[in-house]
Design an enzyme around this catalytic site. Structure first.
Site, short mmCIF file in Angstrom:
data_model
loop_
_atom_site.label_atom_id
_atom_site.label_comp_id
_atom_site.label_asym_id
_atom_site.label_seq_id
_atom_site.Cartn_x
_atom_site.Cartn_y
_atom_site.Cartn_z
N ASP A 45 0.78 -1.25 0.00
CA ASP A 45 0.00 0.00 0.00
C ASP A 45 0.82 1.30 0.00
OD1 ASP A 45 -1.47 -2.14 0.89
OD2 ASP A 45 -2.12 -1.20 2.74
N GLN A 61 4.21 0.80 2.20
CA GLN A 61 4.48 -0.43 2.94
C GLN A 61 5.68 -1.10 2.27
OE1 GLN A 61 2.26 -2.18 5.75
NE2 GLN A 61 2.78 -0.02 5.96
N TRP A 69 6.32 -10.01 1.25
CA TRP A 69 5.76 -9.23 2.35
C TRP A 69 6.43 -9.62 3.66
CZ3 TRP A 69 3.32 -9.92 7.02
CH2 TRP A 69 2.63 -8.83 7.53
N PHE A 101 2.24 -0.71 10.04
CA PHE A 101 1.26 -0.95 8.98
C PHE A 101 0.76 0.38 8.39
CE2 PHE A 101 -0.71 -5.49 9.29
CZ PHE A 101 0.55 -6.05 9.18
N ASP A 167 -5.38 0.87 9.64
CA ASP A 167 -5.31 1.76 8.48
C ASP A 167 -5.98 3.12 8.71
OD1 ASP A 167 -4.15 -0.52 7.47
OD2 ASP A 167 -5.88 -1.14 6.29
N GLU A 219 -10.35 -2.77 4.35
CA GLU A 219 -9.02 -2.23 4.64
C GLU A 219 -8.91 -0.83 4.03
OE1 GLU A 219 -6.10 -6.01 5.03
OE2 GLU A 219 -6.52 -5.50 2.96
C1 FRU Z 1 -3.73 -3.73 2.83
C2 FRU Z 1 -3.07 -4.13 4.14
C3 FRU Z 1 -3.45 -3.16 5.23
C4 FRU Z 1 -2.31 -3.29 6.19
C5 FRU Z 1 -1.13 -3.49 5.27
C6 FRU Z 1 -0.06 -4.38 5.81
O1 FRU Z 1 -3.06 -4.18 1.70
O2 FRU Z 1 -3.42 -5.46 4.45
O3 FRU Z 1 -4.72 -3.43 5.80
O4 FRU Z 1 -2.17 -2.16 7.00
O5 FRU Z 1 -1.65 -4.05 4.08
O6 FRU Z 1 1.06 -4.42 4.98
#
Ligand code: FRU
Length: 504
Positions: A45, A61, A69, A101, A167, A219
Site C-alpha cells: 500500500d 508499505q 511481504w 502498517f 489503516d 481495509e
Molecule cells: C492492505 C493491508 C493493510 C495493512 C497493510 C499491511 O493491503 O493489508 O490493511 O495495513 O496491508 O502491509
C-alpha cells in the site's frame, strides 16, 4: 608496490559488487518507466500521501529485507510533480513494539499536537502498530520535512484491544476545527470515525457499514470532500479496499458517496448499488493526498491473490498512475470520475496520429511507420455501437487486448495471452466494465473514447473521461512491443510516447 595497490583496489571493488543486489538500475524488462516502484524489495500500500513545502510525499508499505511481504516499514519517496520520485531512506521502522502498517500523514500547521519546536511545522504520521495479537493506532512526527522521524512516547493513541483494527486515515476538518480519523474494524467490515483536537486524544463518534456487495474484509479507508462538477456543492467520497470477493477476483476497491458532518458518514447510495473504483484486477489500497487543492489519489497496482508471486526482480510491487478525482451528477445520483493527473502531459510527445474509417488502412499505417513501444498513452475514438479493439504489447504468441463489445456494452481487457501468467492460476483472464456511452448534447448516441496507458508491466484503461477504469498488470517479453487494431468502430487514434521518469 604499484601492482599490489591496484590489486587490493580491484579486490575491494569486487567485494563491494558482491555485496550488492545484482541489478539496481531501472532498466529491467518489467520495471515501470512512469510509475513508482522501489529500487529494490517488496512494496504494497501507499501510505501517508501528503503535499508539503513543494513536495509530494509517498510513504509505502515496504520490506527492507526482502522481496516478499514482511518486516513492514514505511518506505519513503518525494516528488515535485507526482511522477519523478526520489526514493529516500525508509521513514518508520519496525521495532520491538511491532510492525508499521498502513496509515496517513498530516501537516500540523497550527501545532495542535505540540510536536512543533522553534516554529518548525510538524508532519505527523498516524499508522497502525501491528503485533500478532493486537493492532493499535500510533503517532510519529518529523520536524525536517519527513527526513527523520520520532515515534511518540505516548503511543498507542487508540487501542481497542482488537486484532484487526487498522489503516487510520486522518485529515483536518475545517468546520469542526478537528482532526478526523476513519479507521476500520477489518473483519467486522466497519469504518469507525474519530475526532481529535490534538491528534493524541481521540473521541469515537459514528460508524459506517454496508451490508451486501463483495464480502471481503475492509481495509485502507479514505474519506475526502470533493466539489460536484458544475455546481457549488460538495459531496464526500469514501474509498474502501476489500480483501476478497471482487467481481474480477480477489482484492479490489469500492466507493460510497454521501455526506459527512465531522462525526458521521451517510451514504446516498442504496445498499445494492455497489460502485467499483476500478474494474481491473490490480487496483488496491488507493487513498487520497492530504493538503492538495485538487483531490488526488494513488493506489497499489496489485492483487493479494498473487502479489507475492509476480515475476519481477529486484523489486516487487508498484503504484498506479496518480489520479484526479471528480464527482459528477449522474441522473438522480452521483458518480466518481477519475482521470490521470495532468502532470503526465509534459512527459508525453506525439508519435502517431490517424483519422479514418478503415481499420485495415490504420494497421498498414502503423506497420509502415513502425509504431510500437512499451511506454505510451494511446487515445481511441470509436463510433457509437460498433466493435473495436486495440492489441498492445504484441509479439510472438503474446498480446493484451483492450476493446469494446457493443452487444454486452462492455469495455474489456484480456490478458490471457499477455506474457508470463503461469506463476498464479488467478492471473490470466478477461476483465470487463459496463459502459453506458449515453447521448451527446444533441441527443445522438455517443461513441466510446478510451485512454490506454501502457507501461513495461501494466495497462490502465480510462473510458469516456474516467467514467470507468480498468487497471491490470501484464508481464510480456521485452520484445513484445507491437500494436494493432481490429473491428470497424475506430475513427481516431493518437499515440504519445511517455518519457521514462527514472535514471536510465
Ligand atoms: C492492505 C493491508 C493493510 C495493512 C497493510 C499491511 O493491503 O493489508 O490493511 O495495513 O496491508 O502491509
Amino acid at each position: 608496490m604499484k601492482t599490489s595497490l591496484l590489486s587490493i583496489l580491484l579486490m575491494l571493488n569486487a567485494l563491494v559488487l558482491l555485496g550488492r543486489p545484482a541489478d539496481t538500475t531501472y532498466r529491467q524488462a518489467f520495471r515501470p518507466q512512469y510509475h513508482f516502484s522501489p529500487r529494490v524489495n517488496w512494496t504494497n500500500d501507499p501510505n501517508g500521501l501528503v503535499y508539503h513545502d513543494g513536495e509530494y510525499h509517498l510513504f509505502f508499505q515496504y520490506n527492507p529485507y526482502g522481496i516478499r511481504w514482511g518486516h513492514m516499514t514505511w518506505g519513503h519517496a518525494v516528488s515535485p510533480d507526482l511522477f519523478h520520485w526520489k526514493e529516500l531512506p525508509p521513514a518508520l521502522h519496525e521495532d520491538d513494539k511491532g510492525m508499521v502498517f498502513s496509515g496517513s500523514c498530516v501537516v500540523d500547521t497550527k501545532n495542535t499536537s505540540g510536536f512543533g519546536r522553534d516554529g518548525k511545522v510538524p508532519m505527523v504520521a498516524v499508522y497502525t502498530n501491528h503485533r500478532e495479537d493486537n493492532q493499535s493506532q500510533h503517532l510519529a512526527f518529523s520536524l525536517d520535512r519527513g527526513r527523520t522521524w520520532t515515534k511518540y512516547e505516548g503511543n498507542p493513541v487508540i487501542d481497542l484491544k482488537e486484532k484487526d483494527f487498522r489503516d487510520p486515515n486522518v485529515f483536518w476538518h475545517e468546520p469542526t476545527q478537528s482532526w478526523v480519523m476513519t479507521v476500520v474494524l477489518a473483519k467486522e467490515r466497519k469504518a469507525l470515525f474519530y475526532s481529535s483536537k490534538d491528534l493524541k486524544q481521540w473521541t469515537r463518534n459514528g460508524e459506517f457499514s454496508s451490508p451486501g456487495g463483495p464480502d471481503g474484509i475492509w481495509e485502507c479507508p479514505a474519506l475526502r470532500e470533493i466539489p460536484v462538477e458544475g455546481t457549488r456543492q460538495t459531496k464526500w467520497l469514501l474509498l474502501l479496499s476489500l480483501g476478497s470477493g471482487m467481481p474480477a477476483g480477489g482484492t479490489g476497491m469500492r466507493y460510497f458517496i454521501g455526506d459527512f458532518d465531522g462525526k458521521r458518514f451517510r451514504s446516498d447510495l442504496s445498499t445494492d448499488d455497489v460502485r467499483l473504483v476500478d474494474y481491473g484486477k490490480d487496483y488496491y489500497a488507493a487513498i487520497t493526498f492530504n493538503q492538495t487543492a485538487r483531490p488526488l489519489s494513488l493506489g497499489w497496482l496489485n492483487n493479494w491473490q498473487y502479489a507475492n508471486e509476480i515475476p519481477t526482480t529486484p523489486f516487487r510491487g508498484a503504484m498506479t498512475l496518480p489520479r484526479e478525482l471528480k464527482i459528477v451528477r449522474s441522473g438522480k445520483s452521483y458518480a466518481l470520475r477519475q482521470t490521470v493527473a495532468r502532470e503526465l502531459r509534459p512527459l508525453t510527445s506525439d508519435s502517431f496520429q490517424w483519422r479514418g474509417f478503415d481499420t485495415a488502412e490504420l494497421n498498414k499505417s502503423v506497420e509502415k511507420n513502425k509504431v510500437q513501444g512499451d511506454a505510451y498513452v494511446m487515445r481511441l475514438e470509436a463510433e457509437p455501437g460498433r466493435e473495436f479493439s486495440a492489441v498492445v504489447r504484441r509479439g510472438a504468441g503474446e498480446e493484451t487486448v483492450v476493446g469494446y463489445d457493443p452487444v454486452r456494452k462492455e469495455v474489456f481487457v484480456d490478458r490471457t495471452r499477455s506474457g508470463q501468467t503461469a506463476f498464479s492460476k488467478d492471473f490470466a483472464g478477461r476483465f470487463s466494465a459496463p459502459v453506458d456511452p449515453g447521448v451527446t448534447a444533441t441527443g445522438a448516441p455517443a461513441g466510446i473514447r478510451l485512454e490506454i496507458y501502457v507501461d513495461r508491466s501494466s495497462v490502465e484503461v480510462f473510458v469516456n473521461d474516467g467514467q470507468v477504469t480498468l487497471t491490470n498488470l501484464i508481464f510480456p517479453k521485452p520484445e513484445s512491443r507491437g500494436i494493432s487494431f481490429t473491428g470497424d468502430g475506430l475513427r481516431a487514434v493518437t499515440i504519445r510516447n511517455v518519457e521514462p521518469v527514472w535514471p536510465q
